[in-house]
Scaffold this motif. Structure first.
Motif, PDB file in Angstrom:
ATOM      1  N   TYR A  69       0.798  -1.222   0.000  1.00 14.00           N
ATOM      2  CA  TYR A  69       0.000   0.000   0.000  1.00 14.00           C
ATOM      3  C   TYR A  69       0.834   1.278   0.000  1.00 14.00           C
ATOM      4  O   TYR A  69       0.458   2.262  -0.639  1.00 14.00           O
ATOM      5  CB  TYR A  69      -0.970  -0.017   1.189  1.00 14.00           C
ATOM      6  N   LYS A  70       1.954   1.274   0.685  1.00 11.57           N
ATOM      7  CA  LYS A  70       2.785   2.484   0.710  1.00 11.57           C
ATOM      8  C   LYS A  70       3.308   2.812  -0.692  1.00 11.57           C
ATOM      9  O   LYS A  70       3.278   3.965  -1.123  1.00 11.57           O
ATOM     10  CB  LYS A  70       3.954   2.305   1.685  1.00 11.57           C
ATOM     11  N   GLN A  82      -4.780   3.677   1.449  1.00  9.01           N
ATOM     12  CA  GLN A  82      -4.489   4.298   2.744  1.00  9.01           C
ATOM     13  C   GLN A  82      -5.388   3.740   3.841  1.00  9.01           C
ATOM     14  O   GLN A  82      -4.939   3.508   4.975  1.00  9.01           O
ATOM     15  CB  GLN A  82      -4.661   5.824   2.645  1.00  9.01           C
ATOM     16  N   TYR A  83      -6.636   3.495   3.511  1.00  8.08           N
ATOM     17  CA  TYR A  83      -7.596   2.935   4.472  1.00  8.08           C
ATOM     18  C   TYR A  83      -7.157   1.529   4.908  1.00  8.08           C
ATOM     19  O   TYR A  83      -7.107   1.219   6.116  1.00  8.08           O
ATOM     20  CB  TYR A  83      -8.984   2.889   3.830  1.00  8.08           C
ATOM     21  N   LEU A 117      -4.175   0.241   4.641  1.00  8.37           N
ATOM     22  CA  LEU A 117      -2.903   0.380   5.356  1.00  8.37           C
ATOM     23  C   LEU A 117      -3.169   0.751   6.818  1.00  8.37           C
ATOM     24  O   LEU A 117      -2.541   0.198   7.737  1.00  8.37           O
ATOM     25  CB  LEU A 117      -2.053   1.465   4.689  1.00  8.37           C
ATOM     26  N   ALA A 118      -4.112   1.667   7.025  1.00  7.87           N
ATOM     27  CA  ALA A 118      -4.415   2.143   8.382  1.00  7.87           C
ATOM     28  C   ALA A 118      -4.985   1.036   9.263  1.00  7.87           C
ATOM     29  O   ALA A 118      -4.486   0.799  10.375  1.00  7.87           O
ATOM     30  CB  ALA A 118      -5.396   3.314   8.314  1.00  7.87           C
ATOM     31  N   SER A 120      -2.552  -1.627  10.449  1.00  6.74           N
ATOM     32  CA  SER A 120      -1.327  -1.151  11.102  1.00  6.74           C
ATOM     33  C   SER A 120      -1.287  -1.519  12.580  1.00  6.74           C
ATOM     34  O   SER A 120      -2.296  -1.942  13.164  1.00  6.74           O
ATOM     35  CB  SER A 120      -1.233   0.376  10.970  1.00  6.74           C
ATOM     36  N   LEU A 135      -0.320   3.322  15.221  1.00  2.00           N
ATOM     37  CA  LEU A 135      -0.294   4.046  13.941  1.00  2.00           C
ATOM     38  C   LEU A 135      -1.673   4.203  13.297  1.00  2.00           C
ATOM     39  O   LEU A 135      -1.837   4.976  12.357  1.00  2.00           O
ATOM     40  CB  LEU A 135       0.622   3.315  12.945  1.00  2.00           C
ATOM     41  N   GLU A 167      -3.469   7.922  13.254  1.00  4.69           N
ATOM     42  CA  GLU A 167      -2.770   8.856  12.372  1.00  4.69           C
ATOM     43  C   GLU A 167      -3.017   8.522  10.897  1.00  4.69           C
ATOM     44  O   GLU A 167      -3.263   9.412  10.073  1.00  4.69           O
ATOM     45  CB  GLU A 167      -1.272   8.799  12.675  1.00  4.69           C
ATOM     46  N   ARG A 168      -3.002   7.249  10.574  1.00  5.41           N
ATOM     47  CA  ARG A 168      -3.194   6.838   9.190  1.00  5.41           C
ATOM     48  C   ARG A 168      -4.654   6.938   8.754  1.00  5.41           C
ATOM     49  O   ARG A 168      -4.941   7.182   7.571  1.00  5.41           O
ATOM     50  CB  ARG A 168      -2.656   5.412   8.997  1.00  5.41           C
ATOM     51  N   GLU A 226      -5.228  10.504   7.727  1.00 12.46           N
ATOM     52  CA  GLU A 226      -4.737  10.736   6.370  1.00 12.46           C
ATOM     53  C   GLU A 226      -5.694  10.136   5.347  1.00 12.46           C
ATOM     54  O   GLU A 226      -5.956  10.732   4.299  1.00 12.46           O
ATOM     55  CB  GLU A 226      -3.345  10.131   6.209  1.00 12.46           C
ATOM     56  N   ALA A 227      -6.244   8.962   5.663  1.00 11.47           N
ATOM     57  CA  ALA A 227      -7.221   8.331   4.769  1.00 11.47           C
ATOM     58  C   ALA A 227      -8.464   9.213   4.633  1.00 11.47           C
ATOM     59  O   ALA A 227      -9.040   9.317   3.549  1.00 11.47           O
ATOM     60  CB  ALA A 227      -7.598   6.950   5.299  1.00 11.47           C
TER      61      ALA A 227
END
Length: 270
Positions: free
Chosen positions: A178-179, A209-210, A212-213, A216, A220, A223-224, A227-228
């Motif tokens: 994802y990154k 991003q979703y 990934l968040a 995590s 984390l 915070e992620r 961003e999502a």
């Protein structure tokens, strides 16, 4: 009667073949020139090519050279040998910049490179080259009757490059990298701001991003998710009421909001 006609046709065919072979073996240029031009005009391009290959080097610097070179390049074009037609038409343009065939040769050269562009899943170096050739033609002949066709070809080739770049970015997403996917989607939006794949890119960037968040470490996640949520808001900025991924994006947006609210509540209790 029919047997006689068949025999006559056969004899004429043999006669034309023997004439062709005889002129090919002949060292005199004028008969070869006449034969090559006649075959070209009769659209017998394979035969014409054999003759042109013999006479082109010998006509360099002669008054007939311009005509011979154009026919030679166009013979490759008509046969679908676009590597050689593109090259030979370019040579013609450079050699005869004042020719009344210059625009036609420039267009057929650019179109030859267009025909060399492979399907989107392959390397797109030829596509980039074709876009450059077509754009050069468009810039040189903005009033040409071929302008619409040239612009349509450029649009098609650009969309092919966009699709290739999009598929590469999406592969990273599907591999759950994802990154890397997010970084690739960001680069895509910079390189192709008006892309037909823009909505797909914005959505898959959000989904990357979703995912990934929520996958995590707990430290984390919040915070992620924030961003999502920003990526979701960016998607909604362009697709407020409809879109191919409108419902899916809303579902993710609602889940992000729910998780962030839950996190905020838990933080207050602690």
């Amino acid at each position: 009667m029919m047997r006689f006609l068949y025999l006559l046709v056969f004899v004429l065919f043999l006669g034309s073949c023997s004439e062709y072979q005889k002129i090919l073996r002949n060292e005199e240029l004028p008969p070869k020139y006449k034969l090559a031009e006649r075959l070209y005009k009769e659209e017998k391009y394979k035969k014409a090519l054999r003759v042109f290959e013999q006479i082109v080097p010998k006509y360099r610097g002669k008054p007939q050279a311009e005509r011979v070179m154009y026919y030679y390049a166009d013979t490759y074009y008509q046969l679908g040998d676009f590597y050689l037609s593109g090259y030979q038409f370019e040579r013609f343009v450079n050699s005869y910049p004042s020719s009344d065939k210059k625009e036609d040769a420039s267009f057929k050269s650019a179109k030859s490179y267009y025909n060399l562009s492979p399907r989107y899943s392959l390397d797109q170096e030829e596509t980039t080259n074709a876009i450059e050739k077509l754009q050069a033609y468009i810039n040189s002949y903005p009033e040409s009757e071929n302008l619409k066709e040239a612009n349509d070809m450029v649009t098609e080739l650009r969309e092919k490059k966009e699709r290739k770049a999009y598929e590469i970015a999406k592969q990273n997403h599907h591999r759950e990298d994802y990154k890397v996917a997010i970084a690739t989607f960001d680069n895509y939006l910079i390189d192709y701001p008006g892309s037909i794949f823009r909505e797909k890119v914005l959505y898959y960037k959000l989904e990357s991003q979703y995912l990934l968040a929520i996958g995590s470490y707990e430290s984390l996640v919040n915070e992620r998710l924030i961003e999502a949520q920003q990526y979701y808001n960016n998607y909604k900025k362009y697709y407020k009421t409809e879109g191919e991924y409108f419902e899916k994006a809303n579902d993710i947006g609602e889940d992000i909001a729910s998780r962030l609210e839950k996190y905020k509540t838990e933080t207050k209790v602690k």
